[in-house]
Design a protein around this motif. Structure first.
Motif, PDB file in Angstrom:
ATOM      1  N   SER A  68       0.829  -1.200   0.000  1.00 36.68           N
ATOM      2  CA  SER A  68       0.000   0.000   0.000  1.00 36.68           C
ATOM      3  C   SER A  68       0.869   1.256   0.000  1.00 36.68           C
ATOM      4  CB  SER A  68      -0.911  -0.015   1.216  1.00 36.68           C
ATOM      5  OG  SER A  68      -1.660   1.164   1.286  1.00 36.68           O
ATOM      6  N   ILE A  69       1.864   1.287   0.900  1.00 39.53           N
ATOM      7  CA  ILE A  69       2.747   2.460   0.968  1.00 39.53           C
ATOM      8  C   ILE A  69       3.511   2.602  -0.342  1.00 39.53           C
ATOM      9  CG2 ILE A  69       4.751   3.462   2.142  1.00 39.53           C
ATOM     10  CD1 ILE A  69       3.735   2.045   4.702  1.00 39.53           C
ATOM     11  N   GLY A  70       3.993   1.476  -0.841  1.00 43.54           N
ATOM     12  CA  GLY A  70       4.779   1.500  -2.083  1.00 43.54           C
ATOM     13  C   GLY A  70       3.968   1.952  -3.279  1.00 43.54           C
ATOM     14  N   THR A  71       2.681   1.626  -3.290  1.00 43.51           N
ATOM     15  CA  THR A  71       1.872   1.926  -4.478  1.00 43.51           C
ATOM     16  C   THR A  71       1.258   3.325  -4.444  1.00 43.51           C
ATOM     17  OG1 THR A  71       1.272  -0.389  -4.364  1.00 43.51           O
ATOM     18  CG2 THR A  71       0.141   0.927  -6.003  1.00 43.51           C
ATOM     19  N   ILE A  72       0.643   3.670  -3.276  1.00 41.20           N
ATOM     20  CA  ILE A  72      -0.093   4.946  -3.271  1.00 41.20           C
ATOM     21  C   ILE A  72       0.647   6.048  -2.511  1.00 41.20           C
ATOM     22  CG2 ILE A  72      -2.344   3.829  -3.535  1.00 41.20           C
ATOM     23  CD1 ILE A  72      -2.786   4.278  -0.562  1.00 41.20           C
ATOM     24  N   GLY A  73       1.806   5.691  -1.942  1.00 39.13           N
ATOM     25  CA  GLY A  73       2.579   6.721  -1.236  1.00 39.13           C
ATOM     26  C   GLY A  73       2.167   6.828   0.217  1.00 39.13           C
ATOM     27  N   ILE A  74       3.117   7.264   1.045  1.00 37.07           N
ATOM     28  CA  ILE A  74       2.903   7.295   2.501  1.00 37.07           C
ATOM     29  C   ILE A  74       1.784   8.261   2.885  1.00 37.07           C
ATOM     30  CG2 ILE A  74       4.722   9.030   2.832  1.00 37.07           C
ATOM     31  CD1 ILE A  74       4.440   6.194   5.277  1.00 37.07           C
ATOM     32  N   LYS A  75       1.660   9.360   2.135  1.00 36.10           N
ATOM     33  CA  LYS A  75       0.668  10.377   2.472  1.00 36.10           C
ATOM     34  C   LYS A  75      -0.752   9.828   2.291  1.00 36.10           C
ATOM     35  CE  LYS A  75      -0.303  15.090   1.427  1.00 36.10           C
ATOM     36  NZ  LYS A  75      -0.342  15.982   0.279  1.00 36.10           N
ATOM     37  N   SER A  76      -0.949   9.276   1.149  1.00 38.90           N
ATOM     38  CA  SER A  76      -2.259   8.716   0.841  1.00 38.90           C
ATOM     39  C   SER A  76      -2.564   7.544   1.775  1.00 38.90           C
ATOM     40  CB  SER A  76      -2.281   8.248  -0.608  1.00 38.90           C
ATOM     41  OG  SER A  76      -3.553   7.810  -0.964  1.00 38.90           O
ATOM     42  N   TYR A  77      -1.497   6.787   2.110  1.00 42.55           N
ATOM     43  CA  TYR A  77      -1.655   5.640   3.000  1.00 42.55           C
ATOM     44  C   TYR A  77      -2.134   6.095   4.372  1.00 42.55           C
ATOM     45  CZ  TYR A  77      -0.192   1.874   6.138  1.00 42.55           C
ATOM     46  OH  TYR A  77      -0.157   0.924   7.088  1.00 42.55           O
ATOM     47  N   LEU A  78      -1.475   7.164   4.909  1.00 46.49           N
ATOM     48  CA  LEU A  78      -1.823   7.643   6.249  1.00 46.49           C
ATOM     49  C   LEU A  78      -3.187   8.324   6.271  1.00 46.49           C
ATOM     50  CD1 LEU A  78       1.604   8.965   7.561  1.00 46.49           C
ATOM     51  CD2 LEU A  78       0.338   6.940   8.311  1.00 46.49           C
ATOM     52  N   SER A  79      -3.556   8.915   5.140  1.00 45.12           N
ATOM     53  CA  SER A  79      -4.832   9.637   5.100  1.00 45.12           C
ATOM     54  C   SER A  79      -6.010   8.684   5.312  1.00 45.12           C
ATOM     55  CB  SER A  79      -4.977  10.371   3.771  1.00 45.12           C
ATOM     56  OG  SER A  79      -5.343   9.455   2.768  1.00 45.12           O
ATOM     57  N   ARG A  80      -5.766   7.421   5.106  1.00 47.83           N
ATOM     58  CA  ARG A  80      -6.834   6.441   5.345  1.00 47.83           C
ATOM     59  C   ARG A  80      -7.156   6.340   6.843  1.00 47.83           C
ATOM     60  NH1 ARG A  80      -8.747   2.063   2.406  1.00 47.83           N
ATOM     61  NH2 ARG A  80      -7.237   2.400   0.759  1.00 47.83           N
ATOM     62  N   TYR A  81      -6.096   6.542   7.657  1.00 44.84           N
ATOM     63  CA  TYR A  81      -6.282   6.326   9.109  1.00 44.84           C
ATOM     64  C   TYR A  81      -6.366   7.616   9.910  1.00 44.84           C
ATOM     65  CZ  TYR A  81      -4.822   1.824   7.398  1.00 44.84           C
ATOM     66  OH  TYR A  81      -4.733   0.688   6.685  1.00 44.84           O
TER      67      TYR A  81
END
Lengths: 245, 165
Positions: A138-151
């Motif tokens: 997930s981090i590798g594909t959509i980037g850390i920012k987008s990943y964290l925005s989920r939570y």
């Protein structure tokens, strides 16, 4: 009666070699043997066996493609490997002799082999790999920012949803591991009990049932992993848009 | 944690299983999925290429057949033209030959007529000369006894004169 924990056969230094570890090696041997047999005999013009293998791989690949689309290449190996490993592991518990051949210790039978997935450590390991791989991907594909925005979000409602998401990530691991462990372990208990009632012919329907359960559980685990990976590898906003219509 | 231990949780076994699965994952990825998917892709390309080539061959065959038809048509037309030309030429030639032969024949006939005329004339002339001579001789012979030499001469000369006239 069978215990939850696997029984120790011998010790290798600090490493406790249990009957499920021995069974894991058996599963590995079956898979690796098949893989090398296939890889060695791979030819451009396939024989019946190769066609079957190709058909299976292609079917799984296309299934992944319908769900994961552009992330298929990353997700497919996990999906297929989880399926193959769990399938062989589940069915390895049904091989005659597995669970029934062993030695007596303090008046109790200690089997030499015991179904790999009927050990909680195995299923937990698989679930942890699944979760870790999912989040890394997930981090590798959509980037850390987008990943964290989920939570995490500044919006209180979304923050609450994020909290639920975090909890659900842990539940995923628990549900994945316990579902597989519970099903296979229960199946073994059922088989032992039924065989204890009457050992001839009577267990056959249950064995067939266990074969189906083994297949279904392998599919369930791998499919769920695949879907989790596909969902987490899609940007949060896009995913929300997809859900909305 | 205690709950997990009740289920037989053992960190070492857990790690062992993790490592085991990762190895299997790597091996399958490296030796099963990659070769098979590559193979499938390659085969797909080969089949596509084959189909494309077959299509190309079909088109080529069609165009060749079309060309062949055109060429045959052209050749037939050319042959027809040639035959036509040859016929006309032959006719012309025949006409020419006929004409020349006619001319030649006419000339020959003319020549022959002229020759005949010529020879007729000559014969006439010869005949005339001969007749006149014969007449003179006859006259001379018959007049010898009747007339004198002088009269004889006069008569013959007169005759000659008349004849010549």
């Amino acid at each position: 009666m069978v215990t939850f924990s696997s029984e120790s056969i011998f010790h290798l230094g600090f490493f406790n070699v249990t009957n499920t570890i021995l069974n894991t090696l058996l599963v590995d041997a079956i898979i690796l043997g098949l893989v090398f047999f296939i890889a060695k005999n791979l030819s451009k013009i396939p024989n019946l066996f190769q066609s079957g293998v190709e058909l299976t791989v292609e079917w799984f690949y296309n299934l992944t493609e319908t769900i994961a689309e552009e992330n298929t290449k990353k997700i497919f190996p996990f999906f297929m490997t989880f399926f193959l490993f769990i399938l062989v592991a589940n069915w390895s518990g049904l091989i005659p002799g597995v669970g029934s051949i062993g030695f007596f210790e303090e008046g109790k039978l200690v089997p030499l082999f015991r179904g790999t997935t009927s050990d909680f450590n195995t299923t937990l390991a698989l679930a942890l790999i699944s979760a870790l791989a999912t989040h890394t991907m997930s981090i590798g594909t959509i980037g850390i920012k987008s990943y964290l925005s989920r939570y995490f979000s500044l919006n209180p409602i979304n923050l609450f949803i994020g909290l639920l998401e975090i909890i659900s990530e842990f539940t995923k691991v628990i549900s994945l591991s316990f579902r597989l462990f519970g099903n296979i372990f229960a199946g073994e208990i059922v088989l032992i009990t039924v065989s204890g009632i009457f050992a001839f012919l009577f267990p056959i329907p249950f064995l067939l049932l266990e074969i189906i359960v083994g297949l279904v559980q392998a599919l369930v685990f791998s499919m769920l992993t695949m879907v989790f990976m596909a969902v987490l590898s899609t940007p949060h906003g896009e995913h929300a848009k997809e859900v909305s219509h | 944690m205690e709950l997990l231990e009740k289920f037989g949780f053992d960190p070492v076994l857990l790690i062992a299983q993790v490592i085991n699965f990762l190895i299997i994952l790597y091996v399958l990825k490296r030796f099963l999925y990659k070769p098979i998917l590559d193979m499938l892709k390659k085969r797909e390309e080969t089949v596509k290429e084959g189909l494309k080539q077959a299509e190309e061959a079909r088109l080529l065959l069609e165009s060749t057949q079309e060309k062949e038809k055109v060429i045959i048509k052209k050749a037939r037309l050319a042959a027809e033209q040639m035959i036509k030309d040859a016929k006309t030429q032959a006719q012309e030639e025949a006409k020419l030959i006929e004409e020349t032969s006619k001319k030649q024949a006419a000339r020959l006939i003319e020549d022959a007529q002229r020759q005949i005329e010529l020879s007729e004339n000559e014969t006439e002339k010869k005949l005339a000369t001969y007749v006149s001579r014969l007449a003179i001789e006859l006259l001379t012979k018959s007049s010898k006894e009747l007339f004198s030499e002088k009269e004889q001469k006069e008569i013959s000369q007169n005759a000659i004169k008349h004849i010549k006239q």
